[in-house]
Design a protein around this motif. Structure first.
Motif, PDB file in Angstrom:
ATOM      1  N   PHE B  37       1.018  -1.224  -0.069  1.00 40.88           N
ATOM      2  CA  PHE B  37       0.181  -0.038  -0.046  1.00 40.88           C
ATOM      3  C   PHE B  37       0.873   1.259   0.034  1.00 40.88           C
ATOM      4  N   GLY B  38       0.695   2.009  -1.056  1.00 40.09           N
ATOM      5  CA  GLY B  38       1.368   3.663  -1.175  1.00 40.09           C
ATOM      6  C   GLY B  38       0.603   4.498  -1.021  1.00 40.09           C
ATOM      7  N   CYS B  39      -0.583   4.470  -1.661  1.00 44.82           N
ATOM      8  CA  CYS B  39      -1.409   5.850  -1.868  1.00 44.82           C
ATOM      9  C   CYS B  39      -2.845   5.513  -1.667  1.00 44.82           C
ATOM     10  N   GLY B  40      -3.250   4.343  -2.126  1.00 49.70           N
ATOM     11  CA  GLY B  40      -4.616   3.954  -2.146  1.00 49.70           C
ATOM     12  C   GLY B  40      -5.426   4.537  -3.189  1.00 49.70           C
ATOM     13  N   LYS B  41      -5.016   5.328  -3.993  1.00 49.06           N
ATOM     14  CA  LYS B  41      -5.715   6.182  -4.897  1.00 49.06           C
ATOM     15  C   LYS B  41      -5.120   5.926  -6.590  1.00 49.06           C
ATOM     16  N   LEU B  43      -2.114   6.158  -7.583  1.00 50.86           N
ATOM     17  CA  LEU B  43      -1.189   7.118  -7.975  1.00 50.86           C
ATOM     18  C   LEU B  43       0.178   6.644  -7.849  1.00 50.86           C
ATOM     19  N   CYS B  44       0.632   5.301  -7.070  1.00 54.38           N
ATOM     20  CA  CYS B  44       2.018   5.214  -7.077  1.00 54.38           C
ATOM     21  C   CYS B  44       2.498   3.803  -7.510  1.00 54.38           C
ATOM     22  N   GLY B  45       1.567   3.017  -7.783  1.00 48.13           N
ATOM     23  CA  GLY B  45       2.119   1.723  -8.275  1.00 48.13           C
ATOM     24  C   GLY B  45       2.380   0.565  -7.472  1.00 48.13           C
ATOM     25  N   ALA B  46       2.610   1.075  -6.059  1.00 49.92           N
ATOM     26  CA  ALA B  46       3.134  -0.075  -5.208  1.00 49.92           C
ATOM     27  C   ALA B  46       2.348  -1.370  -4.916  1.00 49.92           C
ATOM     28  N   CYS B  47       1.103  -1.030  -5.247  1.00 45.06           N
ATOM     29  CA  CYS B  47       0.084  -2.207  -5.096  1.00 45.06           C
ATOM     30  C   CYS B  47      -0.197  -3.126  -6.354  1.00 45.06           C
ATOM     31  N   THR B  48       0.917  -3.101  -7.492  1.00 48.48           N
ATOM     32  CA  THR B  48       0.701  -3.616  -8.851  1.00 48.48           C
ATOM     33  C   THR B  48       0.630  -5.114  -8.731  1.00 48.48           C
ATOM     34  N   SER B  58      -3.789  -2.870  -7.737  1.00 50.95           N
ATOM     35  CA  SER B  58      -4.893  -3.531  -7.071  1.00 50.95           C
ATOM     36  C   SER B  58      -5.730  -2.659  -5.915  1.00 50.95           C
ATOM     37  N   CYS B  59      -5.037  -1.424  -5.763  1.00 49.64           N
ATOM     38  CA  CYS B  59      -5.873  -0.595  -4.730  1.00 49.64           C
ATOM     39  C   CYS B  59      -7.186   0.107  -5.221  1.00 49.64           C
ATOM     40  N   ALA B  60      -7.155   0.100  -6.442  1.00 47.16           N
ATOM     41  CA  ALA B  60      -8.294   0.717  -7.182  1.00 47.16           C
ATOM     42  C   ALA B  60      -8.964  -0.338  -8.182  1.00 47.16           C
TER      43      ALA B  60
HETATM   44  S1  FES Z   1      -1.378   1.866  -3.565  1.00 47.98           S
HETATM   45 FE1  FES Z   1      -0.725   3.602  -5.020  1.00 47.98          FE
HETATM   46  S2  FES Z   1      -1.388   2.771  -6.645  1.00 47.98           S
HETATM   47 FE2  FES Z   1      -2.145   1.311  -5.477  1.00 47.98          FE
END
Ligand code: FES
Ligand code: FES
Lengths: 749, 152
Positions: B37-41, B43-48, B58-60
């Motif tokens: 989890f990096g941003c939840g929106k 916006l950051c790609g951490a959840c790819t 996957s956060c969206a």
């Molecule tokens: S947590 Fe940043 S894009 Fe999903």
């Protein structure tokens, strides 16, 4: 004791039984004559000469890393130093992470201190182990220790050709008393120090098994999300949680009270929603209906504050450094120049937001898992929050998904502990990105006023600087402006050879929590000083790099105390770690050479350069930028030269400089935290932008100056020169002078 | 509601709010914490992660949309950590703090699956959704080129 008697030793009952299989009586005396045998009966057992090293009977070595890993590679570096001095085999060492415990000494992983302050402590930890293993072998063989050496996981006696493995010697070494003093290896014998050893966590990082604070899972754990007052110092009036409690997965809603004044490291208070998973907690939180009394800081508006700061530096402050007569020099000068620089608040925004798990045990003790830079402070803060003793709190330090100063403040850890206590269950607190960006401990907003003069030969005759920024001290108590320590971060440690210099500190109050961010006050001090030096070069009609070399002046050691300043030199004796102008010029010349300074550039391109000493390390960065007709800025390439003294892991130093280049670019181009009505405007990576792949330069070239000088800081010193190098490059490309950050607010065409 | 989903080759039945982002279903319900989890929106790609081979944030991405599909996370990318991208990442010591790297690796694998020999520009386009606050971008570029070179 003569050598013959040294060869006789007591064999214990346990050994006798083990070696003979017979249960004989009591102690027997066994004689081993030197040279008669290499398979000695040695006492078994482990050997832990200090809290950092435990040599197991098997020969494997456990080495404890008491510093926090946040991307700087310290877990690898600690292993390198201790294993090297111990002469341990890299394949037989295993790293353990320390909990927060005063027995490890300073664990606060902050201020680029791990190696610069603890290199000798780490070397000693390994060297003591080696020394004692050598003594143990000498005793077993009955030879003088001076004839034995510890090398590659064994002790060798060249004269007789005998060797004993470290594991075999462990039990024997454990019987010896600790030496008063040990010899360190000489640098030419280093095996791991100075070598680009692979990161110990490399596999874990690439397969997803690396465990960060946010990754801790305990049985029966609840997940919490906390709504906090948008303004620091505000208080909770009322909360209606009816809608929240109706959401599937929500288990409880718990009030955390209000924050404290001063904020210190305490939680900000607020209302926590606890649920069976993170998503339900976040959804429940959104459904809360809360009324706040926003308090006195609700009038904080960062635009209005900027005017205040700039007016503060246009008036006299308190003089913190003075030599010569600045006013006389300015009035008699051939040319003078004045400029005001401004840089906004910033957020550290580590990729892993603050996150912690806490559990209260049946006996009232507390166990925590957290991404903390400072586990001992976390221990104290958690104990304080729970009303128990620090010794009753165990802080397990996870990996940190970035930190940059944010995770030296354990407010989020205390939140988890308080909630675990109130809920009667283990609780994980996960900050959202919005929480992180809105409720942080922000890097100071700052204004700098500079006045300077040059004589007819283009030599700088006066430097007058005023600095104003809300101090980190305001987080801990009353404060109306810069703290002494902060002035030593790139301001009063000015290295320029200028006869007349005056530096003043001007007032600035804090309206948000202020905290450390990678390289701290050096960010804005270097931005102003290195930009103004470039402005003076232009005023003198000189090449920026040549001018800067002359401005730094002859090889010498600069001591701000000679100009009446109180300077703490990052906590080091200035005689041991002087401000060395030769090293400063060394990195400057090297970065210029790397960038092929003076070459012809394409239209719209410019080269800029800046050099800065911070955390005892010397870094120069040259930047090539291009600015399009429409004002679009691109940082094409960076060249960084670093003199960090002795380097433990050159690849990690290189990585820190590459990362500092990007971090410096982020704050130069995009970084700003602003406030309206006391609340932070930005919330996520769309409004608080950081550099992305498409903006990254095609290369960040790094050169490490070979050195056997004492180690300097590495994690932070790469950041300060980046913004001024870019701004100076923009001037070279366009003739447009930038005096405020971030660049996205500045029209370049 | 219950949702049947296949994560890294394992068939799972999750009891989840259909709107729950796949990220939290993977982390909190399936208990796999490699996906970040990096941003939840978005916006950051951490959840790819990959859903039926396609990269998704996957956060969206609601868990219900992944019902009946095959999800691959960093833990399932290879049995032994020896996917060419993982190997290249280690050989060039790409990670600093490591936190963004599962997302970076999953995005890089998806890029190489589509485009086995990407240019710098291709990489910039494909990888700009993935933030690395530690600033490992130049090494990521180099590692993708390296992995492309060893891909047959
Ligand atoms: S947590 Fe940043 S894009 Fe999903
Ligand atoms: S390695 Fe730390 S955020 Fe990318």
């Amino acid at each position: 004791m003569n050598d013959a008697i040294k060869g006789i030793r007591l064999v214990t009952r346990r050994e006798f039984i083990r070696n003979t299989g017979l249960a004989g009586g009591g102690l027997i005396l066994a004689a081993h004559f030197s040279g008669c045998s290499t398979d000695q009966e040695l006492p078994g057992g482990d050997f832990a000469p200090n809290v950092y090293v435990n040599l197991l009977e098997s020969g494997d070595v456990e080495i404890v890393c008491h510093r926090s890993e946040m991307g700087q590679g310290i877990r690898t570096s600690v292993l390198q130093v201790i294993a090297d001095e111990m002469e341990a085999d890299w394949d037989r060492v295993k790293l353990l992470q320390a909990t927060g415990d005063a027995k490890y000494g300073d664990q606060n992983t902050d201020g680029s201190t791990s190696i610069r302050k603890q290199f000798d402590l780490l070397r000693n930890a390994g060297a003591v182990a080696r020394h004692m293993l050598v003594l143990a072998a000498a005793e077993v063989w009955g030879v003088p220790a001076s004839e034995c050496i510890g090398q590659n996981h064994a002790v060798h006696h060249a004269a007789s050709g005998r060797s004993l493995g470290y594991g075999e010697l462990a039990g024997q070494a454990a019987t010896l008393s600790l030496p008063e003093k040990v010899e360190f290896k000489s640098p030419e014998d280093y095996r791991y120090i100075g070598k680009p050893m692979d990161t110990v966590d490399g596999m874990a990082f690439t397969v997803g098994s690396a465990a960060f604070g946010i990754d801790t899972v305990l049985p029966g754990m609840l997940y919490a999300s906390i709504e906090r007052c948008p303004v620091v110092g505000g208080t909770l009036v009322s909360v209606d949680d009816t809608a929240t409690r109706a959401i599937a997965g929500v288990v409880d809603v718990i009030q955390l009270g209000d924050g404290t004044s001063p904020p210190v490291f305490n939680p900000l208070g607020g209302v926590a929603v606890l649920a069976s998973n993170t998503w339900s907690a976040q959804k429940g939180r959104e459904a809360l209906n809360i009324k706040w009394d926003l308090g006195a800081n609700a009038s904080y508006d960062s635009d209005a504050y900027r005017e205040q700061l700039e007016s503060s530096v246009h008036n006299e402050g308190s003089v913190v450094l003075s030599r010569g007569d600045v006013d006389a020099a300015l009035s008699g000068a051939a040319k003078t120049l004045e400029a005001t620089y401004y840089a906004p608040h910033l957020s550290q925004a580590p990729m892993e937001p603050p996150a912690a798990v806490a559990r209260i045990n049946a006996d009232g003790t507390c166990e925590v898992w957290a991404c903390t830079q400072d586990p001992q402070t976390a221990q104290g803060v958690v104990a304080g929050a729970l009303g128990i003793e620090p010794a009753q709190v165990t802080i397990n330090v996870t990996l940190l998904g970035g930190a940059f100063g944010r995770k030296s403040k354990p407010d989020f850890i205390a939140e988890a502990a308080l909630l675990a206590k109130k809920a009667g269950k283990p609780v994980k607190v996960t900050w959202t990105r919005e929480d992180d960006i809105r409720h942080g401990y922000f890097h100071s907003v700052s204004a700098q006023y500079l006045r300077g003069s040059i004589d007819a030969d283009g030599k700088v005759t006066a430097w007058h600087q005023r600095t104003a920024f809300p101090s980190i001290n305001s987080t801990f108590g009353p404060s109306d402006g810069p703290g002494g320590g902060e002035l030593g971060l790139g301001c009063i440690d000015n290295p320029y050879a200028i006869e007349n210099m005056k530096i003043e500190s001007c007032k600035a109050a804090a309206h948000v929590r202020i905290g450390w961010l990678r390289s701290v006050s050096n960010v804005y001090h270097a931005f102003a000083a290195s930009s103004f030096a470039d402005e003076l070069a232009h005023l003198a009609g000189r090449d920026a790099k040549d001018f800067l070399l002359e401005l730094i002046g002859p090889d010498r050691h600069v001591n701000p105390a000679d100009s009446g300043a109180e300077y703490d030199n990052y906590g080091h004796d200035i005689a041991e770690h002087p401000i060395d102008t030769a090293r400063l010029k060394g990195v400057l010349a090297e970065a210029a050479k790397m960038a092929d300074w003076g070459r012809t550039l394409p239209a719209g391109h410019g080269l800029g350069i800046a050099v800065h000493r911070s955390f005892l390390g010397y870094v120069a960065t040259a930047a090539e930028v291009s600015v399009s007709d429409t004002g679009e800025l691109k940082v094409e390439e960076l060249w960084t030269a670093v003199d960090a003294g002795t380097v433990v892991n050159p690849d990690r130093v290189r990585a820190q400089m590459e990362g500092a280049g990007i971090f410096g670019m982020s704050l130069a181009m995009h970084g700003q935290i602003t406030a309206k009505a006391g609340a932070i405007v930005q919330g996520n990576f769309n409004s608080y932008r950081v550099i992305r792949m498409s903006e990254a330069p095609k290369a960040i070239n790094v050169h490490i100056i070979p050195s056997q000088a004492k180690p300097c800081g590495v994690g932070e010193p790469g950041v300060p020169p980046v913004a001024p190098a870019i701004c100076n490059a923009i001037f070279a490309a366009t003739g447009k002078r930038v005096r405020e950050l971030p660049l996205r607010n500045v029209k370049l065409a | 509601m219950t949702i049947d989903i296949n994560i890294n080759g394992k068939a799972l039945t999750l009891d989840a709010d259909p709107d729950m982002p796949l990220l939290w279903a993977i982390r909190d319900l399936a208990g796999m914490t490699g996906t970040k989890f990096g941003c939840g929106k978005a916006l950051c790609g951490a959840c790819t992660v990959h859903v039926d081979g396609q990269p998704v944030l996957s956060c969206a991405y609601p868990v219900s949309a992944a019902a009946g599909k095959a999800v691959t996370t960093i833990e399932g990318l290879s049995a032994d950590g020896n996917h060419p991208v993982q190997v290249a990442w280690r050989e060039l010591n790409v990670p600093q703090c490591g936190y963004c790297q599962p997302g970076q690796i999953m995005a890089a694998v998806a890029l190489l699956d589509k485009n086995p020999t990407p240019t710098d520009e291709d990489i910039d386009n494909a990888m700009s959704g993935n933030i690395c606050r530690c600033g490992t971008y130049t090494r990521i570029r180099a590692a993708i080129h390296k992995a492309a070179g060893v891909k047959s």
